[in-house]
Enzyme design. Structure first.
Site, PDB file in Angstrom:
ATOM      1  N   ARG A 185     -15.332  -7.678 -20.407  1.00  0.00           N
ATOM      2  CA  ARG A 185     -13.885  -7.630 -20.200  1.00  0.00           C
ATOM      3  C   ARG A 185     -13.405  -6.199 -19.910  1.00  0.00           C
ATOM      4  O   ARG A 185     -12.365  -5.994 -19.298  1.00  0.00           O
ATOM      5  CB  ARG A 185     -13.165  -8.195 -21.422  1.00  0.00           C
ATOM      6  CG  ARG A 185     -11.777  -8.715 -21.101  1.00  0.00           C
ATOM      7  CD  ARG A 185     -11.160  -9.448 -22.282  1.00  0.00           C
ATOM      8  NE  ARG A 185     -11.001  -8.594 -23.418  1.00  0.00           N
ATOM      9  CZ  ARG A 185     -11.219  -8.972 -24.680  1.00  0.00           C
ATOM     10  NH1 ARG A 185     -11.605 -10.187 -24.958  1.00  0.00           N
ATOM     11  NH2 ARG A 185     -11.040  -8.120 -25.668  1.00  0.00           N
TER      12      ARG A 185
ATOM     13  N   TYR B  11      10.086  -3.132  -4.597  1.00  0.00           N
ATOM     14  CA  TYR B  11       9.397  -4.400  -4.282  1.00  0.00           C
ATOM     15  C   TYR B  11      10.023  -5.541  -5.096  1.00  0.00           C
ATOM     16  O   TYR B  11      10.125  -5.441  -6.321  1.00  0.00           O
ATOM     17  CB  TYR B  11       7.917  -4.202  -4.611  1.00  0.00           C
ATOM     18  CG  TYR B  11       7.024  -5.390  -4.394  1.00  0.00           C
ATOM     19  CD1 TYR B  11       6.831  -5.925  -3.125  1.00  0.00           C
ATOM     20  CD2 TYR B  11       6.327  -5.959  -5.454  1.00  0.00           C
ATOM     21  CE1 TYR B  11       5.993  -7.015  -2.925  1.00  0.00           C
ATOM     22  CE2 TYR B  11       5.482  -7.038  -5.271  1.00  0.00           C
ATOM     23  CZ  TYR B  11       5.318  -7.564  -4.001  1.00  0.00           C
ATOM     24  OH  TYR B  11       4.483  -8.633  -3.820  1.00  0.00           O
TER      25      TYR B  11
ATOM     26  N   ASP C 245       4.919   3.205  -7.131  1.00  0.00           N
ATOM     27  CA  ASP C 245       4.187   2.223  -6.328  1.00  0.00           C
ATOM     28  C   ASP C 245       3.771   2.936  -5.041  1.00  0.00           C
ATOM     29  O   ASP C 245       4.599   3.239  -4.186  1.00  0.00           O
ATOM     30  CB  ASP C 245       5.076   1.010  -6.035  1.00  0.00           C
ATOM     31  CG  ASP C 245       4.315  -0.114  -5.326  1.00  0.00           C
ATOM     32  OD1 ASP C 245       3.398   0.199  -4.535  1.00  0.00           O
ATOM     33  OD2 ASP C 245       4.647  -1.297  -5.543  1.00  0.00           O
TER      34      ASP C 245
ATOM     35  N   LYS D 263      -3.799  -4.725  -0.106  1.00  0.00           N
ATOM     36  CA  LYS D 263      -3.345  -4.306   1.214  1.00  0.00           C
ATOM     37  C   LYS D 263      -4.450  -3.478   1.906  1.00  0.00           C
ATOM     38  O   LYS D 263      -5.432  -4.027   2.338  1.00  0.00           O
ATOM     39  CB  LYS D 263      -2.027  -3.553   1.102  1.00  0.00           C
ATOM     40  CG  LYS D 263      -0.980  -4.277   0.221  1.00  0.00           C
ATOM     41  CD  LYS D 263      -0.456  -5.545   0.867  1.00  0.00           C
ATOM     42  CE  LYS D 263       0.358  -6.448  -0.049  1.00  0.00           C
ATOM     43  NZ  LYS D 263       1.463  -5.873  -0.761  1.00  0.00           N
TER      44      LYS D 263
HETATM   45  C1  LIG Z   1       2.131  -6.490  -1.942  1.00  0.00           C
HETATM   46  C2  LIG Z   1       2.761  -5.470  -2.804  1.00  0.00           C
HETATM   47  C3  LIG Z   1       2.615  -5.508  -4.184  1.00  0.00           C
HETATM   48  C4  LIG Z   1       1.912  -6.634  -4.895  1.00  0.00           C
HETATM   49  O1  LIG Z   1       0.585  -6.814  -4.532  1.00  0.00           O
HETATM   50  P1  LIG Z   1      -0.151  -8.235  -4.734  1.00  0.00           P
HETATM   51  O2  LIG Z   1      -1.593  -7.908  -4.690  1.00  0.00           O
HETATM   52  O3  LIG Z   1       0.321  -9.123  -3.646  1.00  0.00           O
HETATM   53  O4  LIG Z   1       0.270  -8.747  -6.085  1.00  0.00           O
HETATM   54  C5  LIG Z   1       3.177  -4.493  -4.923  1.00  0.00           C
HETATM   55  N1  LIG Z   1       3.876  -3.512  -4.330  1.00  0.00           N
HETATM   56  C6  LIG Z   1       4.057  -3.446  -3.003  1.00  0.00           C
HETATM   57  C7  LIG Z   1       4.824  -2.328  -2.410  1.00  0.00           C
HETATM   58  C8  LIG Z   1       3.510  -4.425  -2.193  1.00  0.00           C
HETATM   59  O5  LIG Z   1       3.711  -4.390  -0.880  1.00  0.00           O
END
Ligand SMILES: *Cc1c(COP(=O)(O)O)cnc(C)c1O
Length: 402
Positions: A58, A111, A183, A208
Site C-alpha cells: 500500500r 478546476y 495545480d 494529461k
Molecule cells: C484533468 C484535471 C484534473 C483532474 O485529473 P483527473 O486525472 O481527470 O482526475 C485536475 N486539474 C486540472 C487542471 C485538470 O485539467
C-alpha cells in the site's frame, strides 16, 4: 557529474537503476502486497516512514517509487506521492493540510471538481472555502484571515486560461502563515517550476501530459521539505493506492514528455494564431499569445506552453455552432487532454463567485495533439467554413446564441 543536466536528459536517466533490476532498462512492474524481510533488523528498518524499500504494497513498490522520485526531481520538490487520479491528488493534498475551523482561498477560475470539493466536502468538515479573483496578485492580502491555512493557485485557470501572479500571492500567503498549493497540470513541471515561485505543494493530473496517451488516470502531489510530513501522513491515512500498470504507463510517458510537449506547444500556438484571425472567432485565450492579458506573467514565470487553450466564438445560431463541431474530422469531442490526439470540448459557463466570467459567446476548449499542424489547421478552417456557409442560410440569422 558536476554540471547540471538538461531536463530531457534528466528525465531519461532519472528513476531508473538497471543494476537493481537484472540490467533491465526500465523499472519492471512490481506486483505485491506483502514484502518479506529476512531478519528482524531488516524488518525494523523497512518500517521507517521514508524508507524507499517499503514494508507493505500500500505504501508503494519499487515501480511506484521510481515514478515518485522522477516527478519530485522534475518539480524541484522534496518528495512526491502518487494518487489514483488527478482529482484525488488535489483533494487528498488539500485534506492533508487542512483542519476543522480553517479557511482556504481558491481562485475563481479553479478546476470545477476542485471547486466542488471545497464547497461541498470541505464545508462538511467546518473548513470555510472562499474564492478570490484570479488576477488578485498581492491584493489577495485583503482576503487572508488569521485562520487561513491554505491558498490554492492554478495558472492558467481551467477553462478561461487566466494567469496568476503566483510569487506575489505566495509572498502574501506565507506572511500570513498559510501554505500555498498549486495545480500545475497545464504547464507540467517542465514549463513551470512551482518550488522556485513560492509553492509548498504542487499537484498535477498525470492523466494529461505525463501519461500522454489517454490510456490511464493518475495524479501526483509533490511537497517541499516543510509540507512533506503533512502530505505523507494525510495521504497514507486514507489508504488509497495505485496499481503498478498505470504507474508503468506514467514512467513510460514521461521519457518522451519534453519532445511531445515542445510539439504540443508549437502546434497550439499555430492553431491559436490562425483562429485569432478568423472572422467567426471573437477571442482566443492562450497566454503565449502576446495580446493575451496574461502574457506578461506567462513570459516572466513560465518556460513554455502546453497545447491546451480556448476560443470564444462570435454569437451564431445553434445550427452553425453544431455544424462547426460536427464537421471536424481530426478533433475528437471529449473530456481530458494531454494525449497525442487533438480534442475539442464545447464549454458551458463555469461557476464564478467573486469575479465575472470573462466570456460572452460560446466557448470551445481545444487541445492541439501531435498530428501535423497543417492538417489540423486545414481541418479547423473547413469546419469554420461549414459554419459560415450555415450563416448564409435564410432564417438562421435570428436564432443567435448569446
Ligand atoms: C484533468 C484535471 C484534473 C483532474 O485529473 P483527473 O486525472 O481527470 O482526475 C485536475 N486539474 C486540472 C487542471 C485538470 O485539467
Amino acid at each position: 557529474m558536476s554540471k547540471k543536466l538538461h531536463a530531457c536528459t534528466e528525465l531519461l536517466h532519472g528513476g531508473r537503476d538497471p543494476a537493481r533490476h537484472c540490467g533491465m532498462v526500465n523499472v519492471p512492474i512490481y506486483r505485491g502486497s506483502t514484502v518479506l524481510a529476512n531478519t528482524l533488523e531488516e524488518w525494523e528498518s523497512r518500517k521507517q516512514p521514508d524508507n524507499p524499500y517499503a514494508s507493505y504494497g500500500r505504501f508503494g513498490t519499487p515501480t511506484t517509487h521510481a515514478l515518485e522520485e522522477l516527478v519530485a526531481d522534475m518539480e524541484g520538490g522534496h518528495r512526491s506521492l502518487v494518487f489514483p487520479s488527478g482529482l484525488a491528488a488535489c483533494t487528498h493534498a488539500m485534506f492533508s493540510v487542512l483542519r476543522s475551523g480553517d479557511h482556504i482561498l481558491l481562485p475563481d477560475s479553479v478546476y470545477g471538481p476542485t471547486r466542488a470539493f471545497a464547497q461541498h466536502t470541505l464545508a462538511r468538515f467546518n473548513i470555510a472555502a472562499e474564492f478570490y479573483a484570479p488576477h488578485a496578485g498581492a491584493g489577495i492580502g485583503a482576503q487572508l484571515r488569521p485562520n487561513t491555512r491554505l491558498v490554492y493557485v492554478e495558472a492558467p485557470g481551467s477553462g478561461t486560461f487566466e494567469m496568476q501572479d503566483i510569487p506575489a500571492i505566495a509572498a502574501q500567503a506565507h506572511q500570513a502563515g498559510a501554505y500555498v498549493m498549486m495545480d500545475n497540470t497545464w504547464a507540467t513541471p517542465l514549463y513551470f517550476k512551482p518550488f522556485q515561485h513560492g509553492v509548498d505543494i504542487s499537484v498535477q493530473a498525470a492523466t494529461k501530459y505525463l501519461i500522454g496517451h489517454s490510456d490511464a488516470l493518475l495524479g501526483v502531489a509533490t511537497a517541499n521539505e516543510d509540507a512533506w510530513p503533512l502530505l505523507r501522513k494525510g495521504a497514507h491515512d486514507f489508504g488509497q493506492t495505485i496499481g503498478p500498470d498505470d504507474i508503468f504507463l506514467a514512467l513510460r510517458g514521461i521519457r518522451t514528455l519534453p519532445l511531445r510537449l515542445r510539439q504540443h506547444w508549437d502546434t497550439g500556438v499555430k492553431l491559436a494564431r490562425m483562429l485569432s484571425r478568423h472572422p467567426l472567432v471573437a477571442r482566443v485565450m492562450h497566454p503565449a499569445l502576446p495580446e493575451d492579458p496574461g502574457h506578461a506573467l506567462w513570459k516572466r514565470d513560465f518556460l513554455g506552453a502546453s497545447g491546451l487553450f480556448a476560443i470564444e466564438l462570435r454569437p451564431m445560431p445553434a445550427a452553425a455552432f453544431t455544424r462547426f463541431i460536427d464537421q471536424l474530422r481530426l478533433f475528437g469531442i471529449g473530456l481530458s487532454w494531454g494525449g497525442y490526439e487533438s480534442l475539442v470540448l464545447p464549454m458551458d459557463a463555469p461557476k464564478r463567485s467573486v469575479s465575472p466570467y470573462p466570456v460572452q459567446g460560446r466557448m470551445v476548449r481545444i487541445h492541439a495533439g501531435l498530428e501535423d499542424s497543417d492538417d489540423l489547421i486545414a481541418d479547423l478552417r473547413q469546419a469554420l467554413q461549414a459554419a459560415t456557409d450555415c450563416l448564409a442560410v435564410p432564417g438562421l440569422e435570428m436564432a443567435v446564441h448569446a
